[in-house]
Design an enzyme around this catalytic site. Structure first.
Site, PDB file in Angstrom:
ATOM      1  N   HIS A 115      -7.844  -4.275  -7.676  1.00 45.34           N
ATOM      2  CA  HIS A 115      -7.660  -3.526  -6.422  1.00 45.34           C
ATOM      3  C   HIS A 115      -8.901  -3.638  -5.540  1.00 45.34           C
ATOM      4  CE1 HIS A 115      -5.196  -0.695  -4.165  1.00 45.34           C
ATOM      5  NE2 HIS A 115      -6.264   0.049  -3.928  1.00 45.34           N
ATOM      6  N   ARG A 170       0.795  -1.220   0.000  1.00 46.73           N
ATOM      7  CA  ARG A 170       0.000   0.000   0.000  1.00 46.73           C
ATOM      8  C   ARG A 170       0.831   1.275   0.000  1.00 46.73           C
ATOM      9  NH1 ARG A 170      -4.489   0.457   4.581  1.00 46.73           N
ATOM     10  NH2 ARG A 170      -4.913  -1.583   3.686  1.00 46.73           N
ATOM     11  N   TYR A 201     -18.290  12.458 -13.744  1.00 44.91           N
ATOM     12  CA  TYR A 201     -18.258  13.642 -14.598  1.00 44.91           C
ATOM     13  C   TYR A 201     -16.955  13.781 -15.394  1.00 44.91           C
ATOM     14  CZ  TYR A 201     -22.194  15.101 -11.697  1.00 44.91           C
ATOM     15  OH  TYR A 201     -23.397  15.153 -11.051  1.00 44.91           O
TER      16      TYR A 201
END
Length: 852
Positions: free
Chosen positions: A77, A31, A121
């Site tokens: 993931h 990570r 968007y």
């Protein structure tokens, strides 16, 4: 519990240790920390690989960010969508990455801290340079591993033709460790890597000739080089970053500070809020408004200043109190073979080159295998073409393809792959032109196989390939450095926030010291009553007064021959009527000692300056000593011995010279001696000195010393304790050998009192006179005309019967003169011409034949 089950008791401490270690390693490896080879954390690697899976390359249309995030989440993931989207957004922000890897379309946030639009968007695709990170990934150049549900394979590391870790840097917090790696310029990094390949024994300082310093996306100034050097050599360092600023004149006539680049990772909105807050809290003076004109073209922040503000001082305060100056704490921690390590510059380059070397080997092996497979097929096709009629006949008589394949294998000694290729060959390839193509291809593939085998056999060739690829990358993607480097920058100190103004420093007889702005003292005409200058006790008076700039060093000499150091701005500031603070609170002066002389020096760090300037010291008994300034250039809080003072004597005065001055010593009896300073040889710091002048009698003593460099433009000023004074030409004083009794310099009478001061002055100088009762007067030297050496002089200041002059200070380059005389105590204007005796000089016509 199920039937047949078994309970195993476990120590909770041991279980928590094991579980926490597993969690820690998961955070560290999977990570928070990047791999040293491609400079990517798992989430960034998965985003790039997932986008490549979707085919959103730089030359194809954009795809919705939500679709990309869903692809990465569903395949590779298994975490929150925010982590994936945030990582992709950062890789698209030009102010976050030096070389962005994602091409974002839509609102991806701003440097002012605005958040990006929701993923539904925005759209994205890979940048062209990101394709270099994924180049040759399908040629077995890197290892793959199973994804979270073992349904797919994902790369352990990317081939990374770009040295991404050095170019883009990274940051992350793991468990018990963190990483914070700075970005660098691609062209510089490639030059450094190529140089390293050519010379594996290269040192880090030699590498720094190519990779000069980090290069931040937002530009700015790297202020100082020590932190950069430390980071390159050790992997840890503190790099100071400053905004790029300019001082401009606004159309309105106001001065303004304009910021065009800010330090890396500074939020513009936070910067403006912080500035507004400290301006409102009066931590920074001189700013009237802060305006933000930043747009897509670049940053432009304008700080409007007050008319009387000093721009450099305001700017230094902004650097100290706002994020216009920040630090980047380098901590080069990355995963090397799955283990976190702290790496210096050479280590980072080494691991990148080793990774690329392995990629080149594996890619070459893959290409060689493919070339050999193709060559094998081409050889079979050529055999078939050489026996075309026989092959056709065999195929025609065969019952099925399998029989034809076995017939080809047995009759022409072909492999199964070759036989299948012959059967799959189209009839058009039997033409003569197609036959030539097959033969040409066979030659080319044979040549390729030879080249690939040579590459695998030679490390030099493999390194040459790496260098060639890097050179192509530099030509294609490198751009100029954005962050400038200020190598010889000093750390921001307190004096950088203090205006370098002229100050009047006063030290009383009992040791009270203060500094007052020179502007508080108004110029008065000769003969004035003066104004209240210092509030002192009845038995105290101003013993020393001089003018110095805030940033100067003060060398404070005491009557016992010790010297102390003090910055002018560290002297408490007060009004001209304030008393000041005891000097013992500022320096460690002994109780029975007192200040006798103060030299203000601009710097003690210039070797040429301190080795070519001297301090000349005189004592009340007429002893003189000359020592290089270098001997006093190492400040010590407890002070050091400046001169060894003999019993019954005290240090009187100290002057700074360049080694080519005329020295004057004045006696209280009204006599003075002149000799060149070369008559006094330089001595060590603790020497006691030699005879400079001989007093006339036991009660006579030296009252002052003057060192003059230009005798043509200077004149000698002498003042008596009752306020009489005059100026005389330097040439009126003949040169004599040091140690004599000198010549008359003022006609001493009960009316004049004994001599108290001797100074070298010019017409443009000013004069500050202080009495024992604290009365001060400031006047210009052009108000005092040149007189003969043996005259009595004129009244310079009216001194009360119970008062006497205690201190006289010269102020250089006075340009304005106030004619009015102001008595601030009484609030009255006094006419200086009411007493004829004050304006008409008393003339002594006694001639001086050198036989006084």
């Amino acid at each position: 519990m199920a039937e047949g089950g078994k309970i195993t008791p476990i120590n909770i401490e041991d279980e928590m240790k094991i579980a926490y270690i597993d969690y820690s390693m998961s955070v560290i490896i999977s990570r928070a920390l990047p791999d040293v080879r491609d400079g990517l954390k798992p989430v960034h690697r998965r985003v790039l690989y997932g986008m490549a899976d979707l085919g959103v390359y730089y030359n194809r249309s954009y795809k919705k960010s939500a679709r990309i995030v869903g692809e990465v989440l569903g395949k590779y993931h298994p975490h929150g969508d925010a982590s994936v989207y945030d990582s992709m957004v950062r890789m698209a922000q030009t102010w976050s990455l030096r070389m962005p890897l994602v091409d974002g379309q839509g609102n991806y946030g701003s440097i002012e801290g605005d958040p990006p639009a929701a993923m539904r968007y925005t759209e994205a695709r890979l940048k062209e340079i990101a394709g270099e990170m994924l180049s040759d990934i399908k040629k077995d150049t890197v290892n793959f591993q199973a994804n979270f549900d073992d349904s797919l394979q994902e790369p352990v590391v990317l081939p990374a033709k770009i040295p991404n870790l050095l170019v883009n840097g990274t940051s992350g917090i793991a468990v018990g460790m963190a990483t914070n790696m700075a970005p660098h310029n691609l062209g510089e990094v490639i030059d450094g890597i190529i140089t390293y390949i050519d010379n594996r024994d290269i040192t880090i300082p030699e590498l720094m000739e190519y990779i000069k310093a980090p290069d931040f996306p937002t530009g700015g100034i790297i202020y100082g080089y020590d932190g950069v050097k430390q980071a390159f050599e050790t992997g840890r360092g503190r790099i100071v970053m400053r905004a790029v600023t300019e001082i401009e004149e606004a159309p309105s006539g106001k001065t303004q500070i304009v910021v065009t680049e800010i330090p890396y990772m500074v939020n513009l909105s936070v910067l403006l809020e912080k500035t507004a807050s400290i301006v409102n809290e009066k931590k920074i003076e001189g700013i009237t408004a802060v305006k933000n004109f930043s747009d897509k073209k670049g940053i432009r922040i304008v700080y409007e200043l007050k008319k009387d503000a000093i721009p450099d001082v305001v700017l230094n305060n902004l650097f100290k109190h706002t994020p216009l100056q920040t630090t980047f704490n380098v901590n080069n921690v990355a995963l090397v073979k799955g283990r976190p390590q702290t790496l210096n510059l050479k280590d980072l380059i080494y691991h990148y080159v080793e990774h690329r070397h392995e990629v080149v080997i594996r890619r070459t092996e893959y290409d060689l295998n493919e070339a050999r497979k193709r060559l094998h097929i081409l050889e079979g096709l050529l055999i078939a073409l050489d026996h075309l009629d026989e092959v056709i006949a065999l195929i025609r008589k065969s019952v099925d393809p399998e029989e034809a394949k076995q017939g080809l294998i047995s009759q022409f000694e072909l492999s199964e792959i070759q036989a299948r290729a012959i059967l799959d060959m189209r009839l058009q390839r039997l033409t003569g032109l197609e036959r030539d193509k097959i033969q040409n291809e066979h030659q080319e593939v044979t040549k390729l196989v030879t080249e690939l085998e040579a590459i695998l056999a030679s490390e030099e060739l493999r390194m040459g390939i790496i260098k060639d690829e890097l050179t192509e990358l530099k030509d294609k993607y490198a751009d100029p450095r954005r962050s400038s480097i200020e190598v010889n920058a000093d750390n921001l100190e307190d004096e950088d926030m203090i205006p370098n103004e002229e100050m009047v420093l006063t030290i009383s007889n009992e040791g009270y010291i203060k500094r007052t702005n020179l502007k508080e003292y108004r110029i008065q005409a000769r003969g004035g009553m003066g104004s209240r200058g210092v509030a002192t006790k009845d038995d105290d008076y101003t013993a020393h007064m001089f003018v110095a700039s805030n940033h100067n060093y003060l060398l404070i000499f005491t009557k016992h021959g010790k010297v102390y150091w003090l910055k002018v701005y560290k002297v408490p500031e007060g009004s001209k009527i304030s008393k000041g603070r005891p000097i013992q609170n500022l320096i460690q002066i002994e109780k029975e000692d007192s200040v006798r002389a103060v030299i203000n020096v601009k710097t003690l760090n210039d070797e040429d300056y301190i080795n070519n300037n001297y301090l000349i010291m005189s004592t009340t008994n007429g002893i003189i000593k000359k020592t290089p300034l270098e001997a006093y250039s190492r400040p010590r809080q407890s002070g050091i011995t400046a001169i060894t003072v003999r019993d019954g004597d005290d240090l009187l005065d100290v002057m700074l010279t360049d080694g080519n001055c005329e020295v004057f010593l004045g006696l209280q009896s009204g006599r003075a001696i002149r000799f060149h300073e070369t008559e006094v040889r330089p001595m060590g710091r603790t020497a006691s000195g030699v005879r400079g002048i001989t007093p006339l009698h036991d009660k006579d003593y030296v009252i002052g010393m003057v060192c003059i460099e230009d005798i043509q433009t200077s004149s000698l000023l002498v003042i008596s304790e009752n306020g009489y004074g005059k100026r005389s030409n330097i040439e009126d004083y003949r040169k004599t050998g040091r140690g004599g009794k000198g010549v008359k310099t003022l006609n001493i009478t009960p009316k004049t009192g004994g001599l108290v001061a001797i100074k070298s002055v010019q017409d443009t100088d000013g004069l500050m006179i202080v009495t024992k009762n604290g009365i001060t007067i400031r006047m210009s030297m052009d108000a005092l005309r040149i007189m003969g050496r043996t005259t009595q002089g004129v009244k310079v200041i009216r001194v009360a019967d119970s008062d006497a002059i205690s201190s006289v200070a010269k102020i250089e380059y006075i340009e304005e003169v106030e004619a009015e005389i102001i008595d601030e105590e009484n609030g009255e204007n006094n006419n200086p011409n009411t007493d004829s005796d004050d304006t008409t000089p008393d003339v002594d016509n006694t001639s001086d034949n050198g036989q006084e």
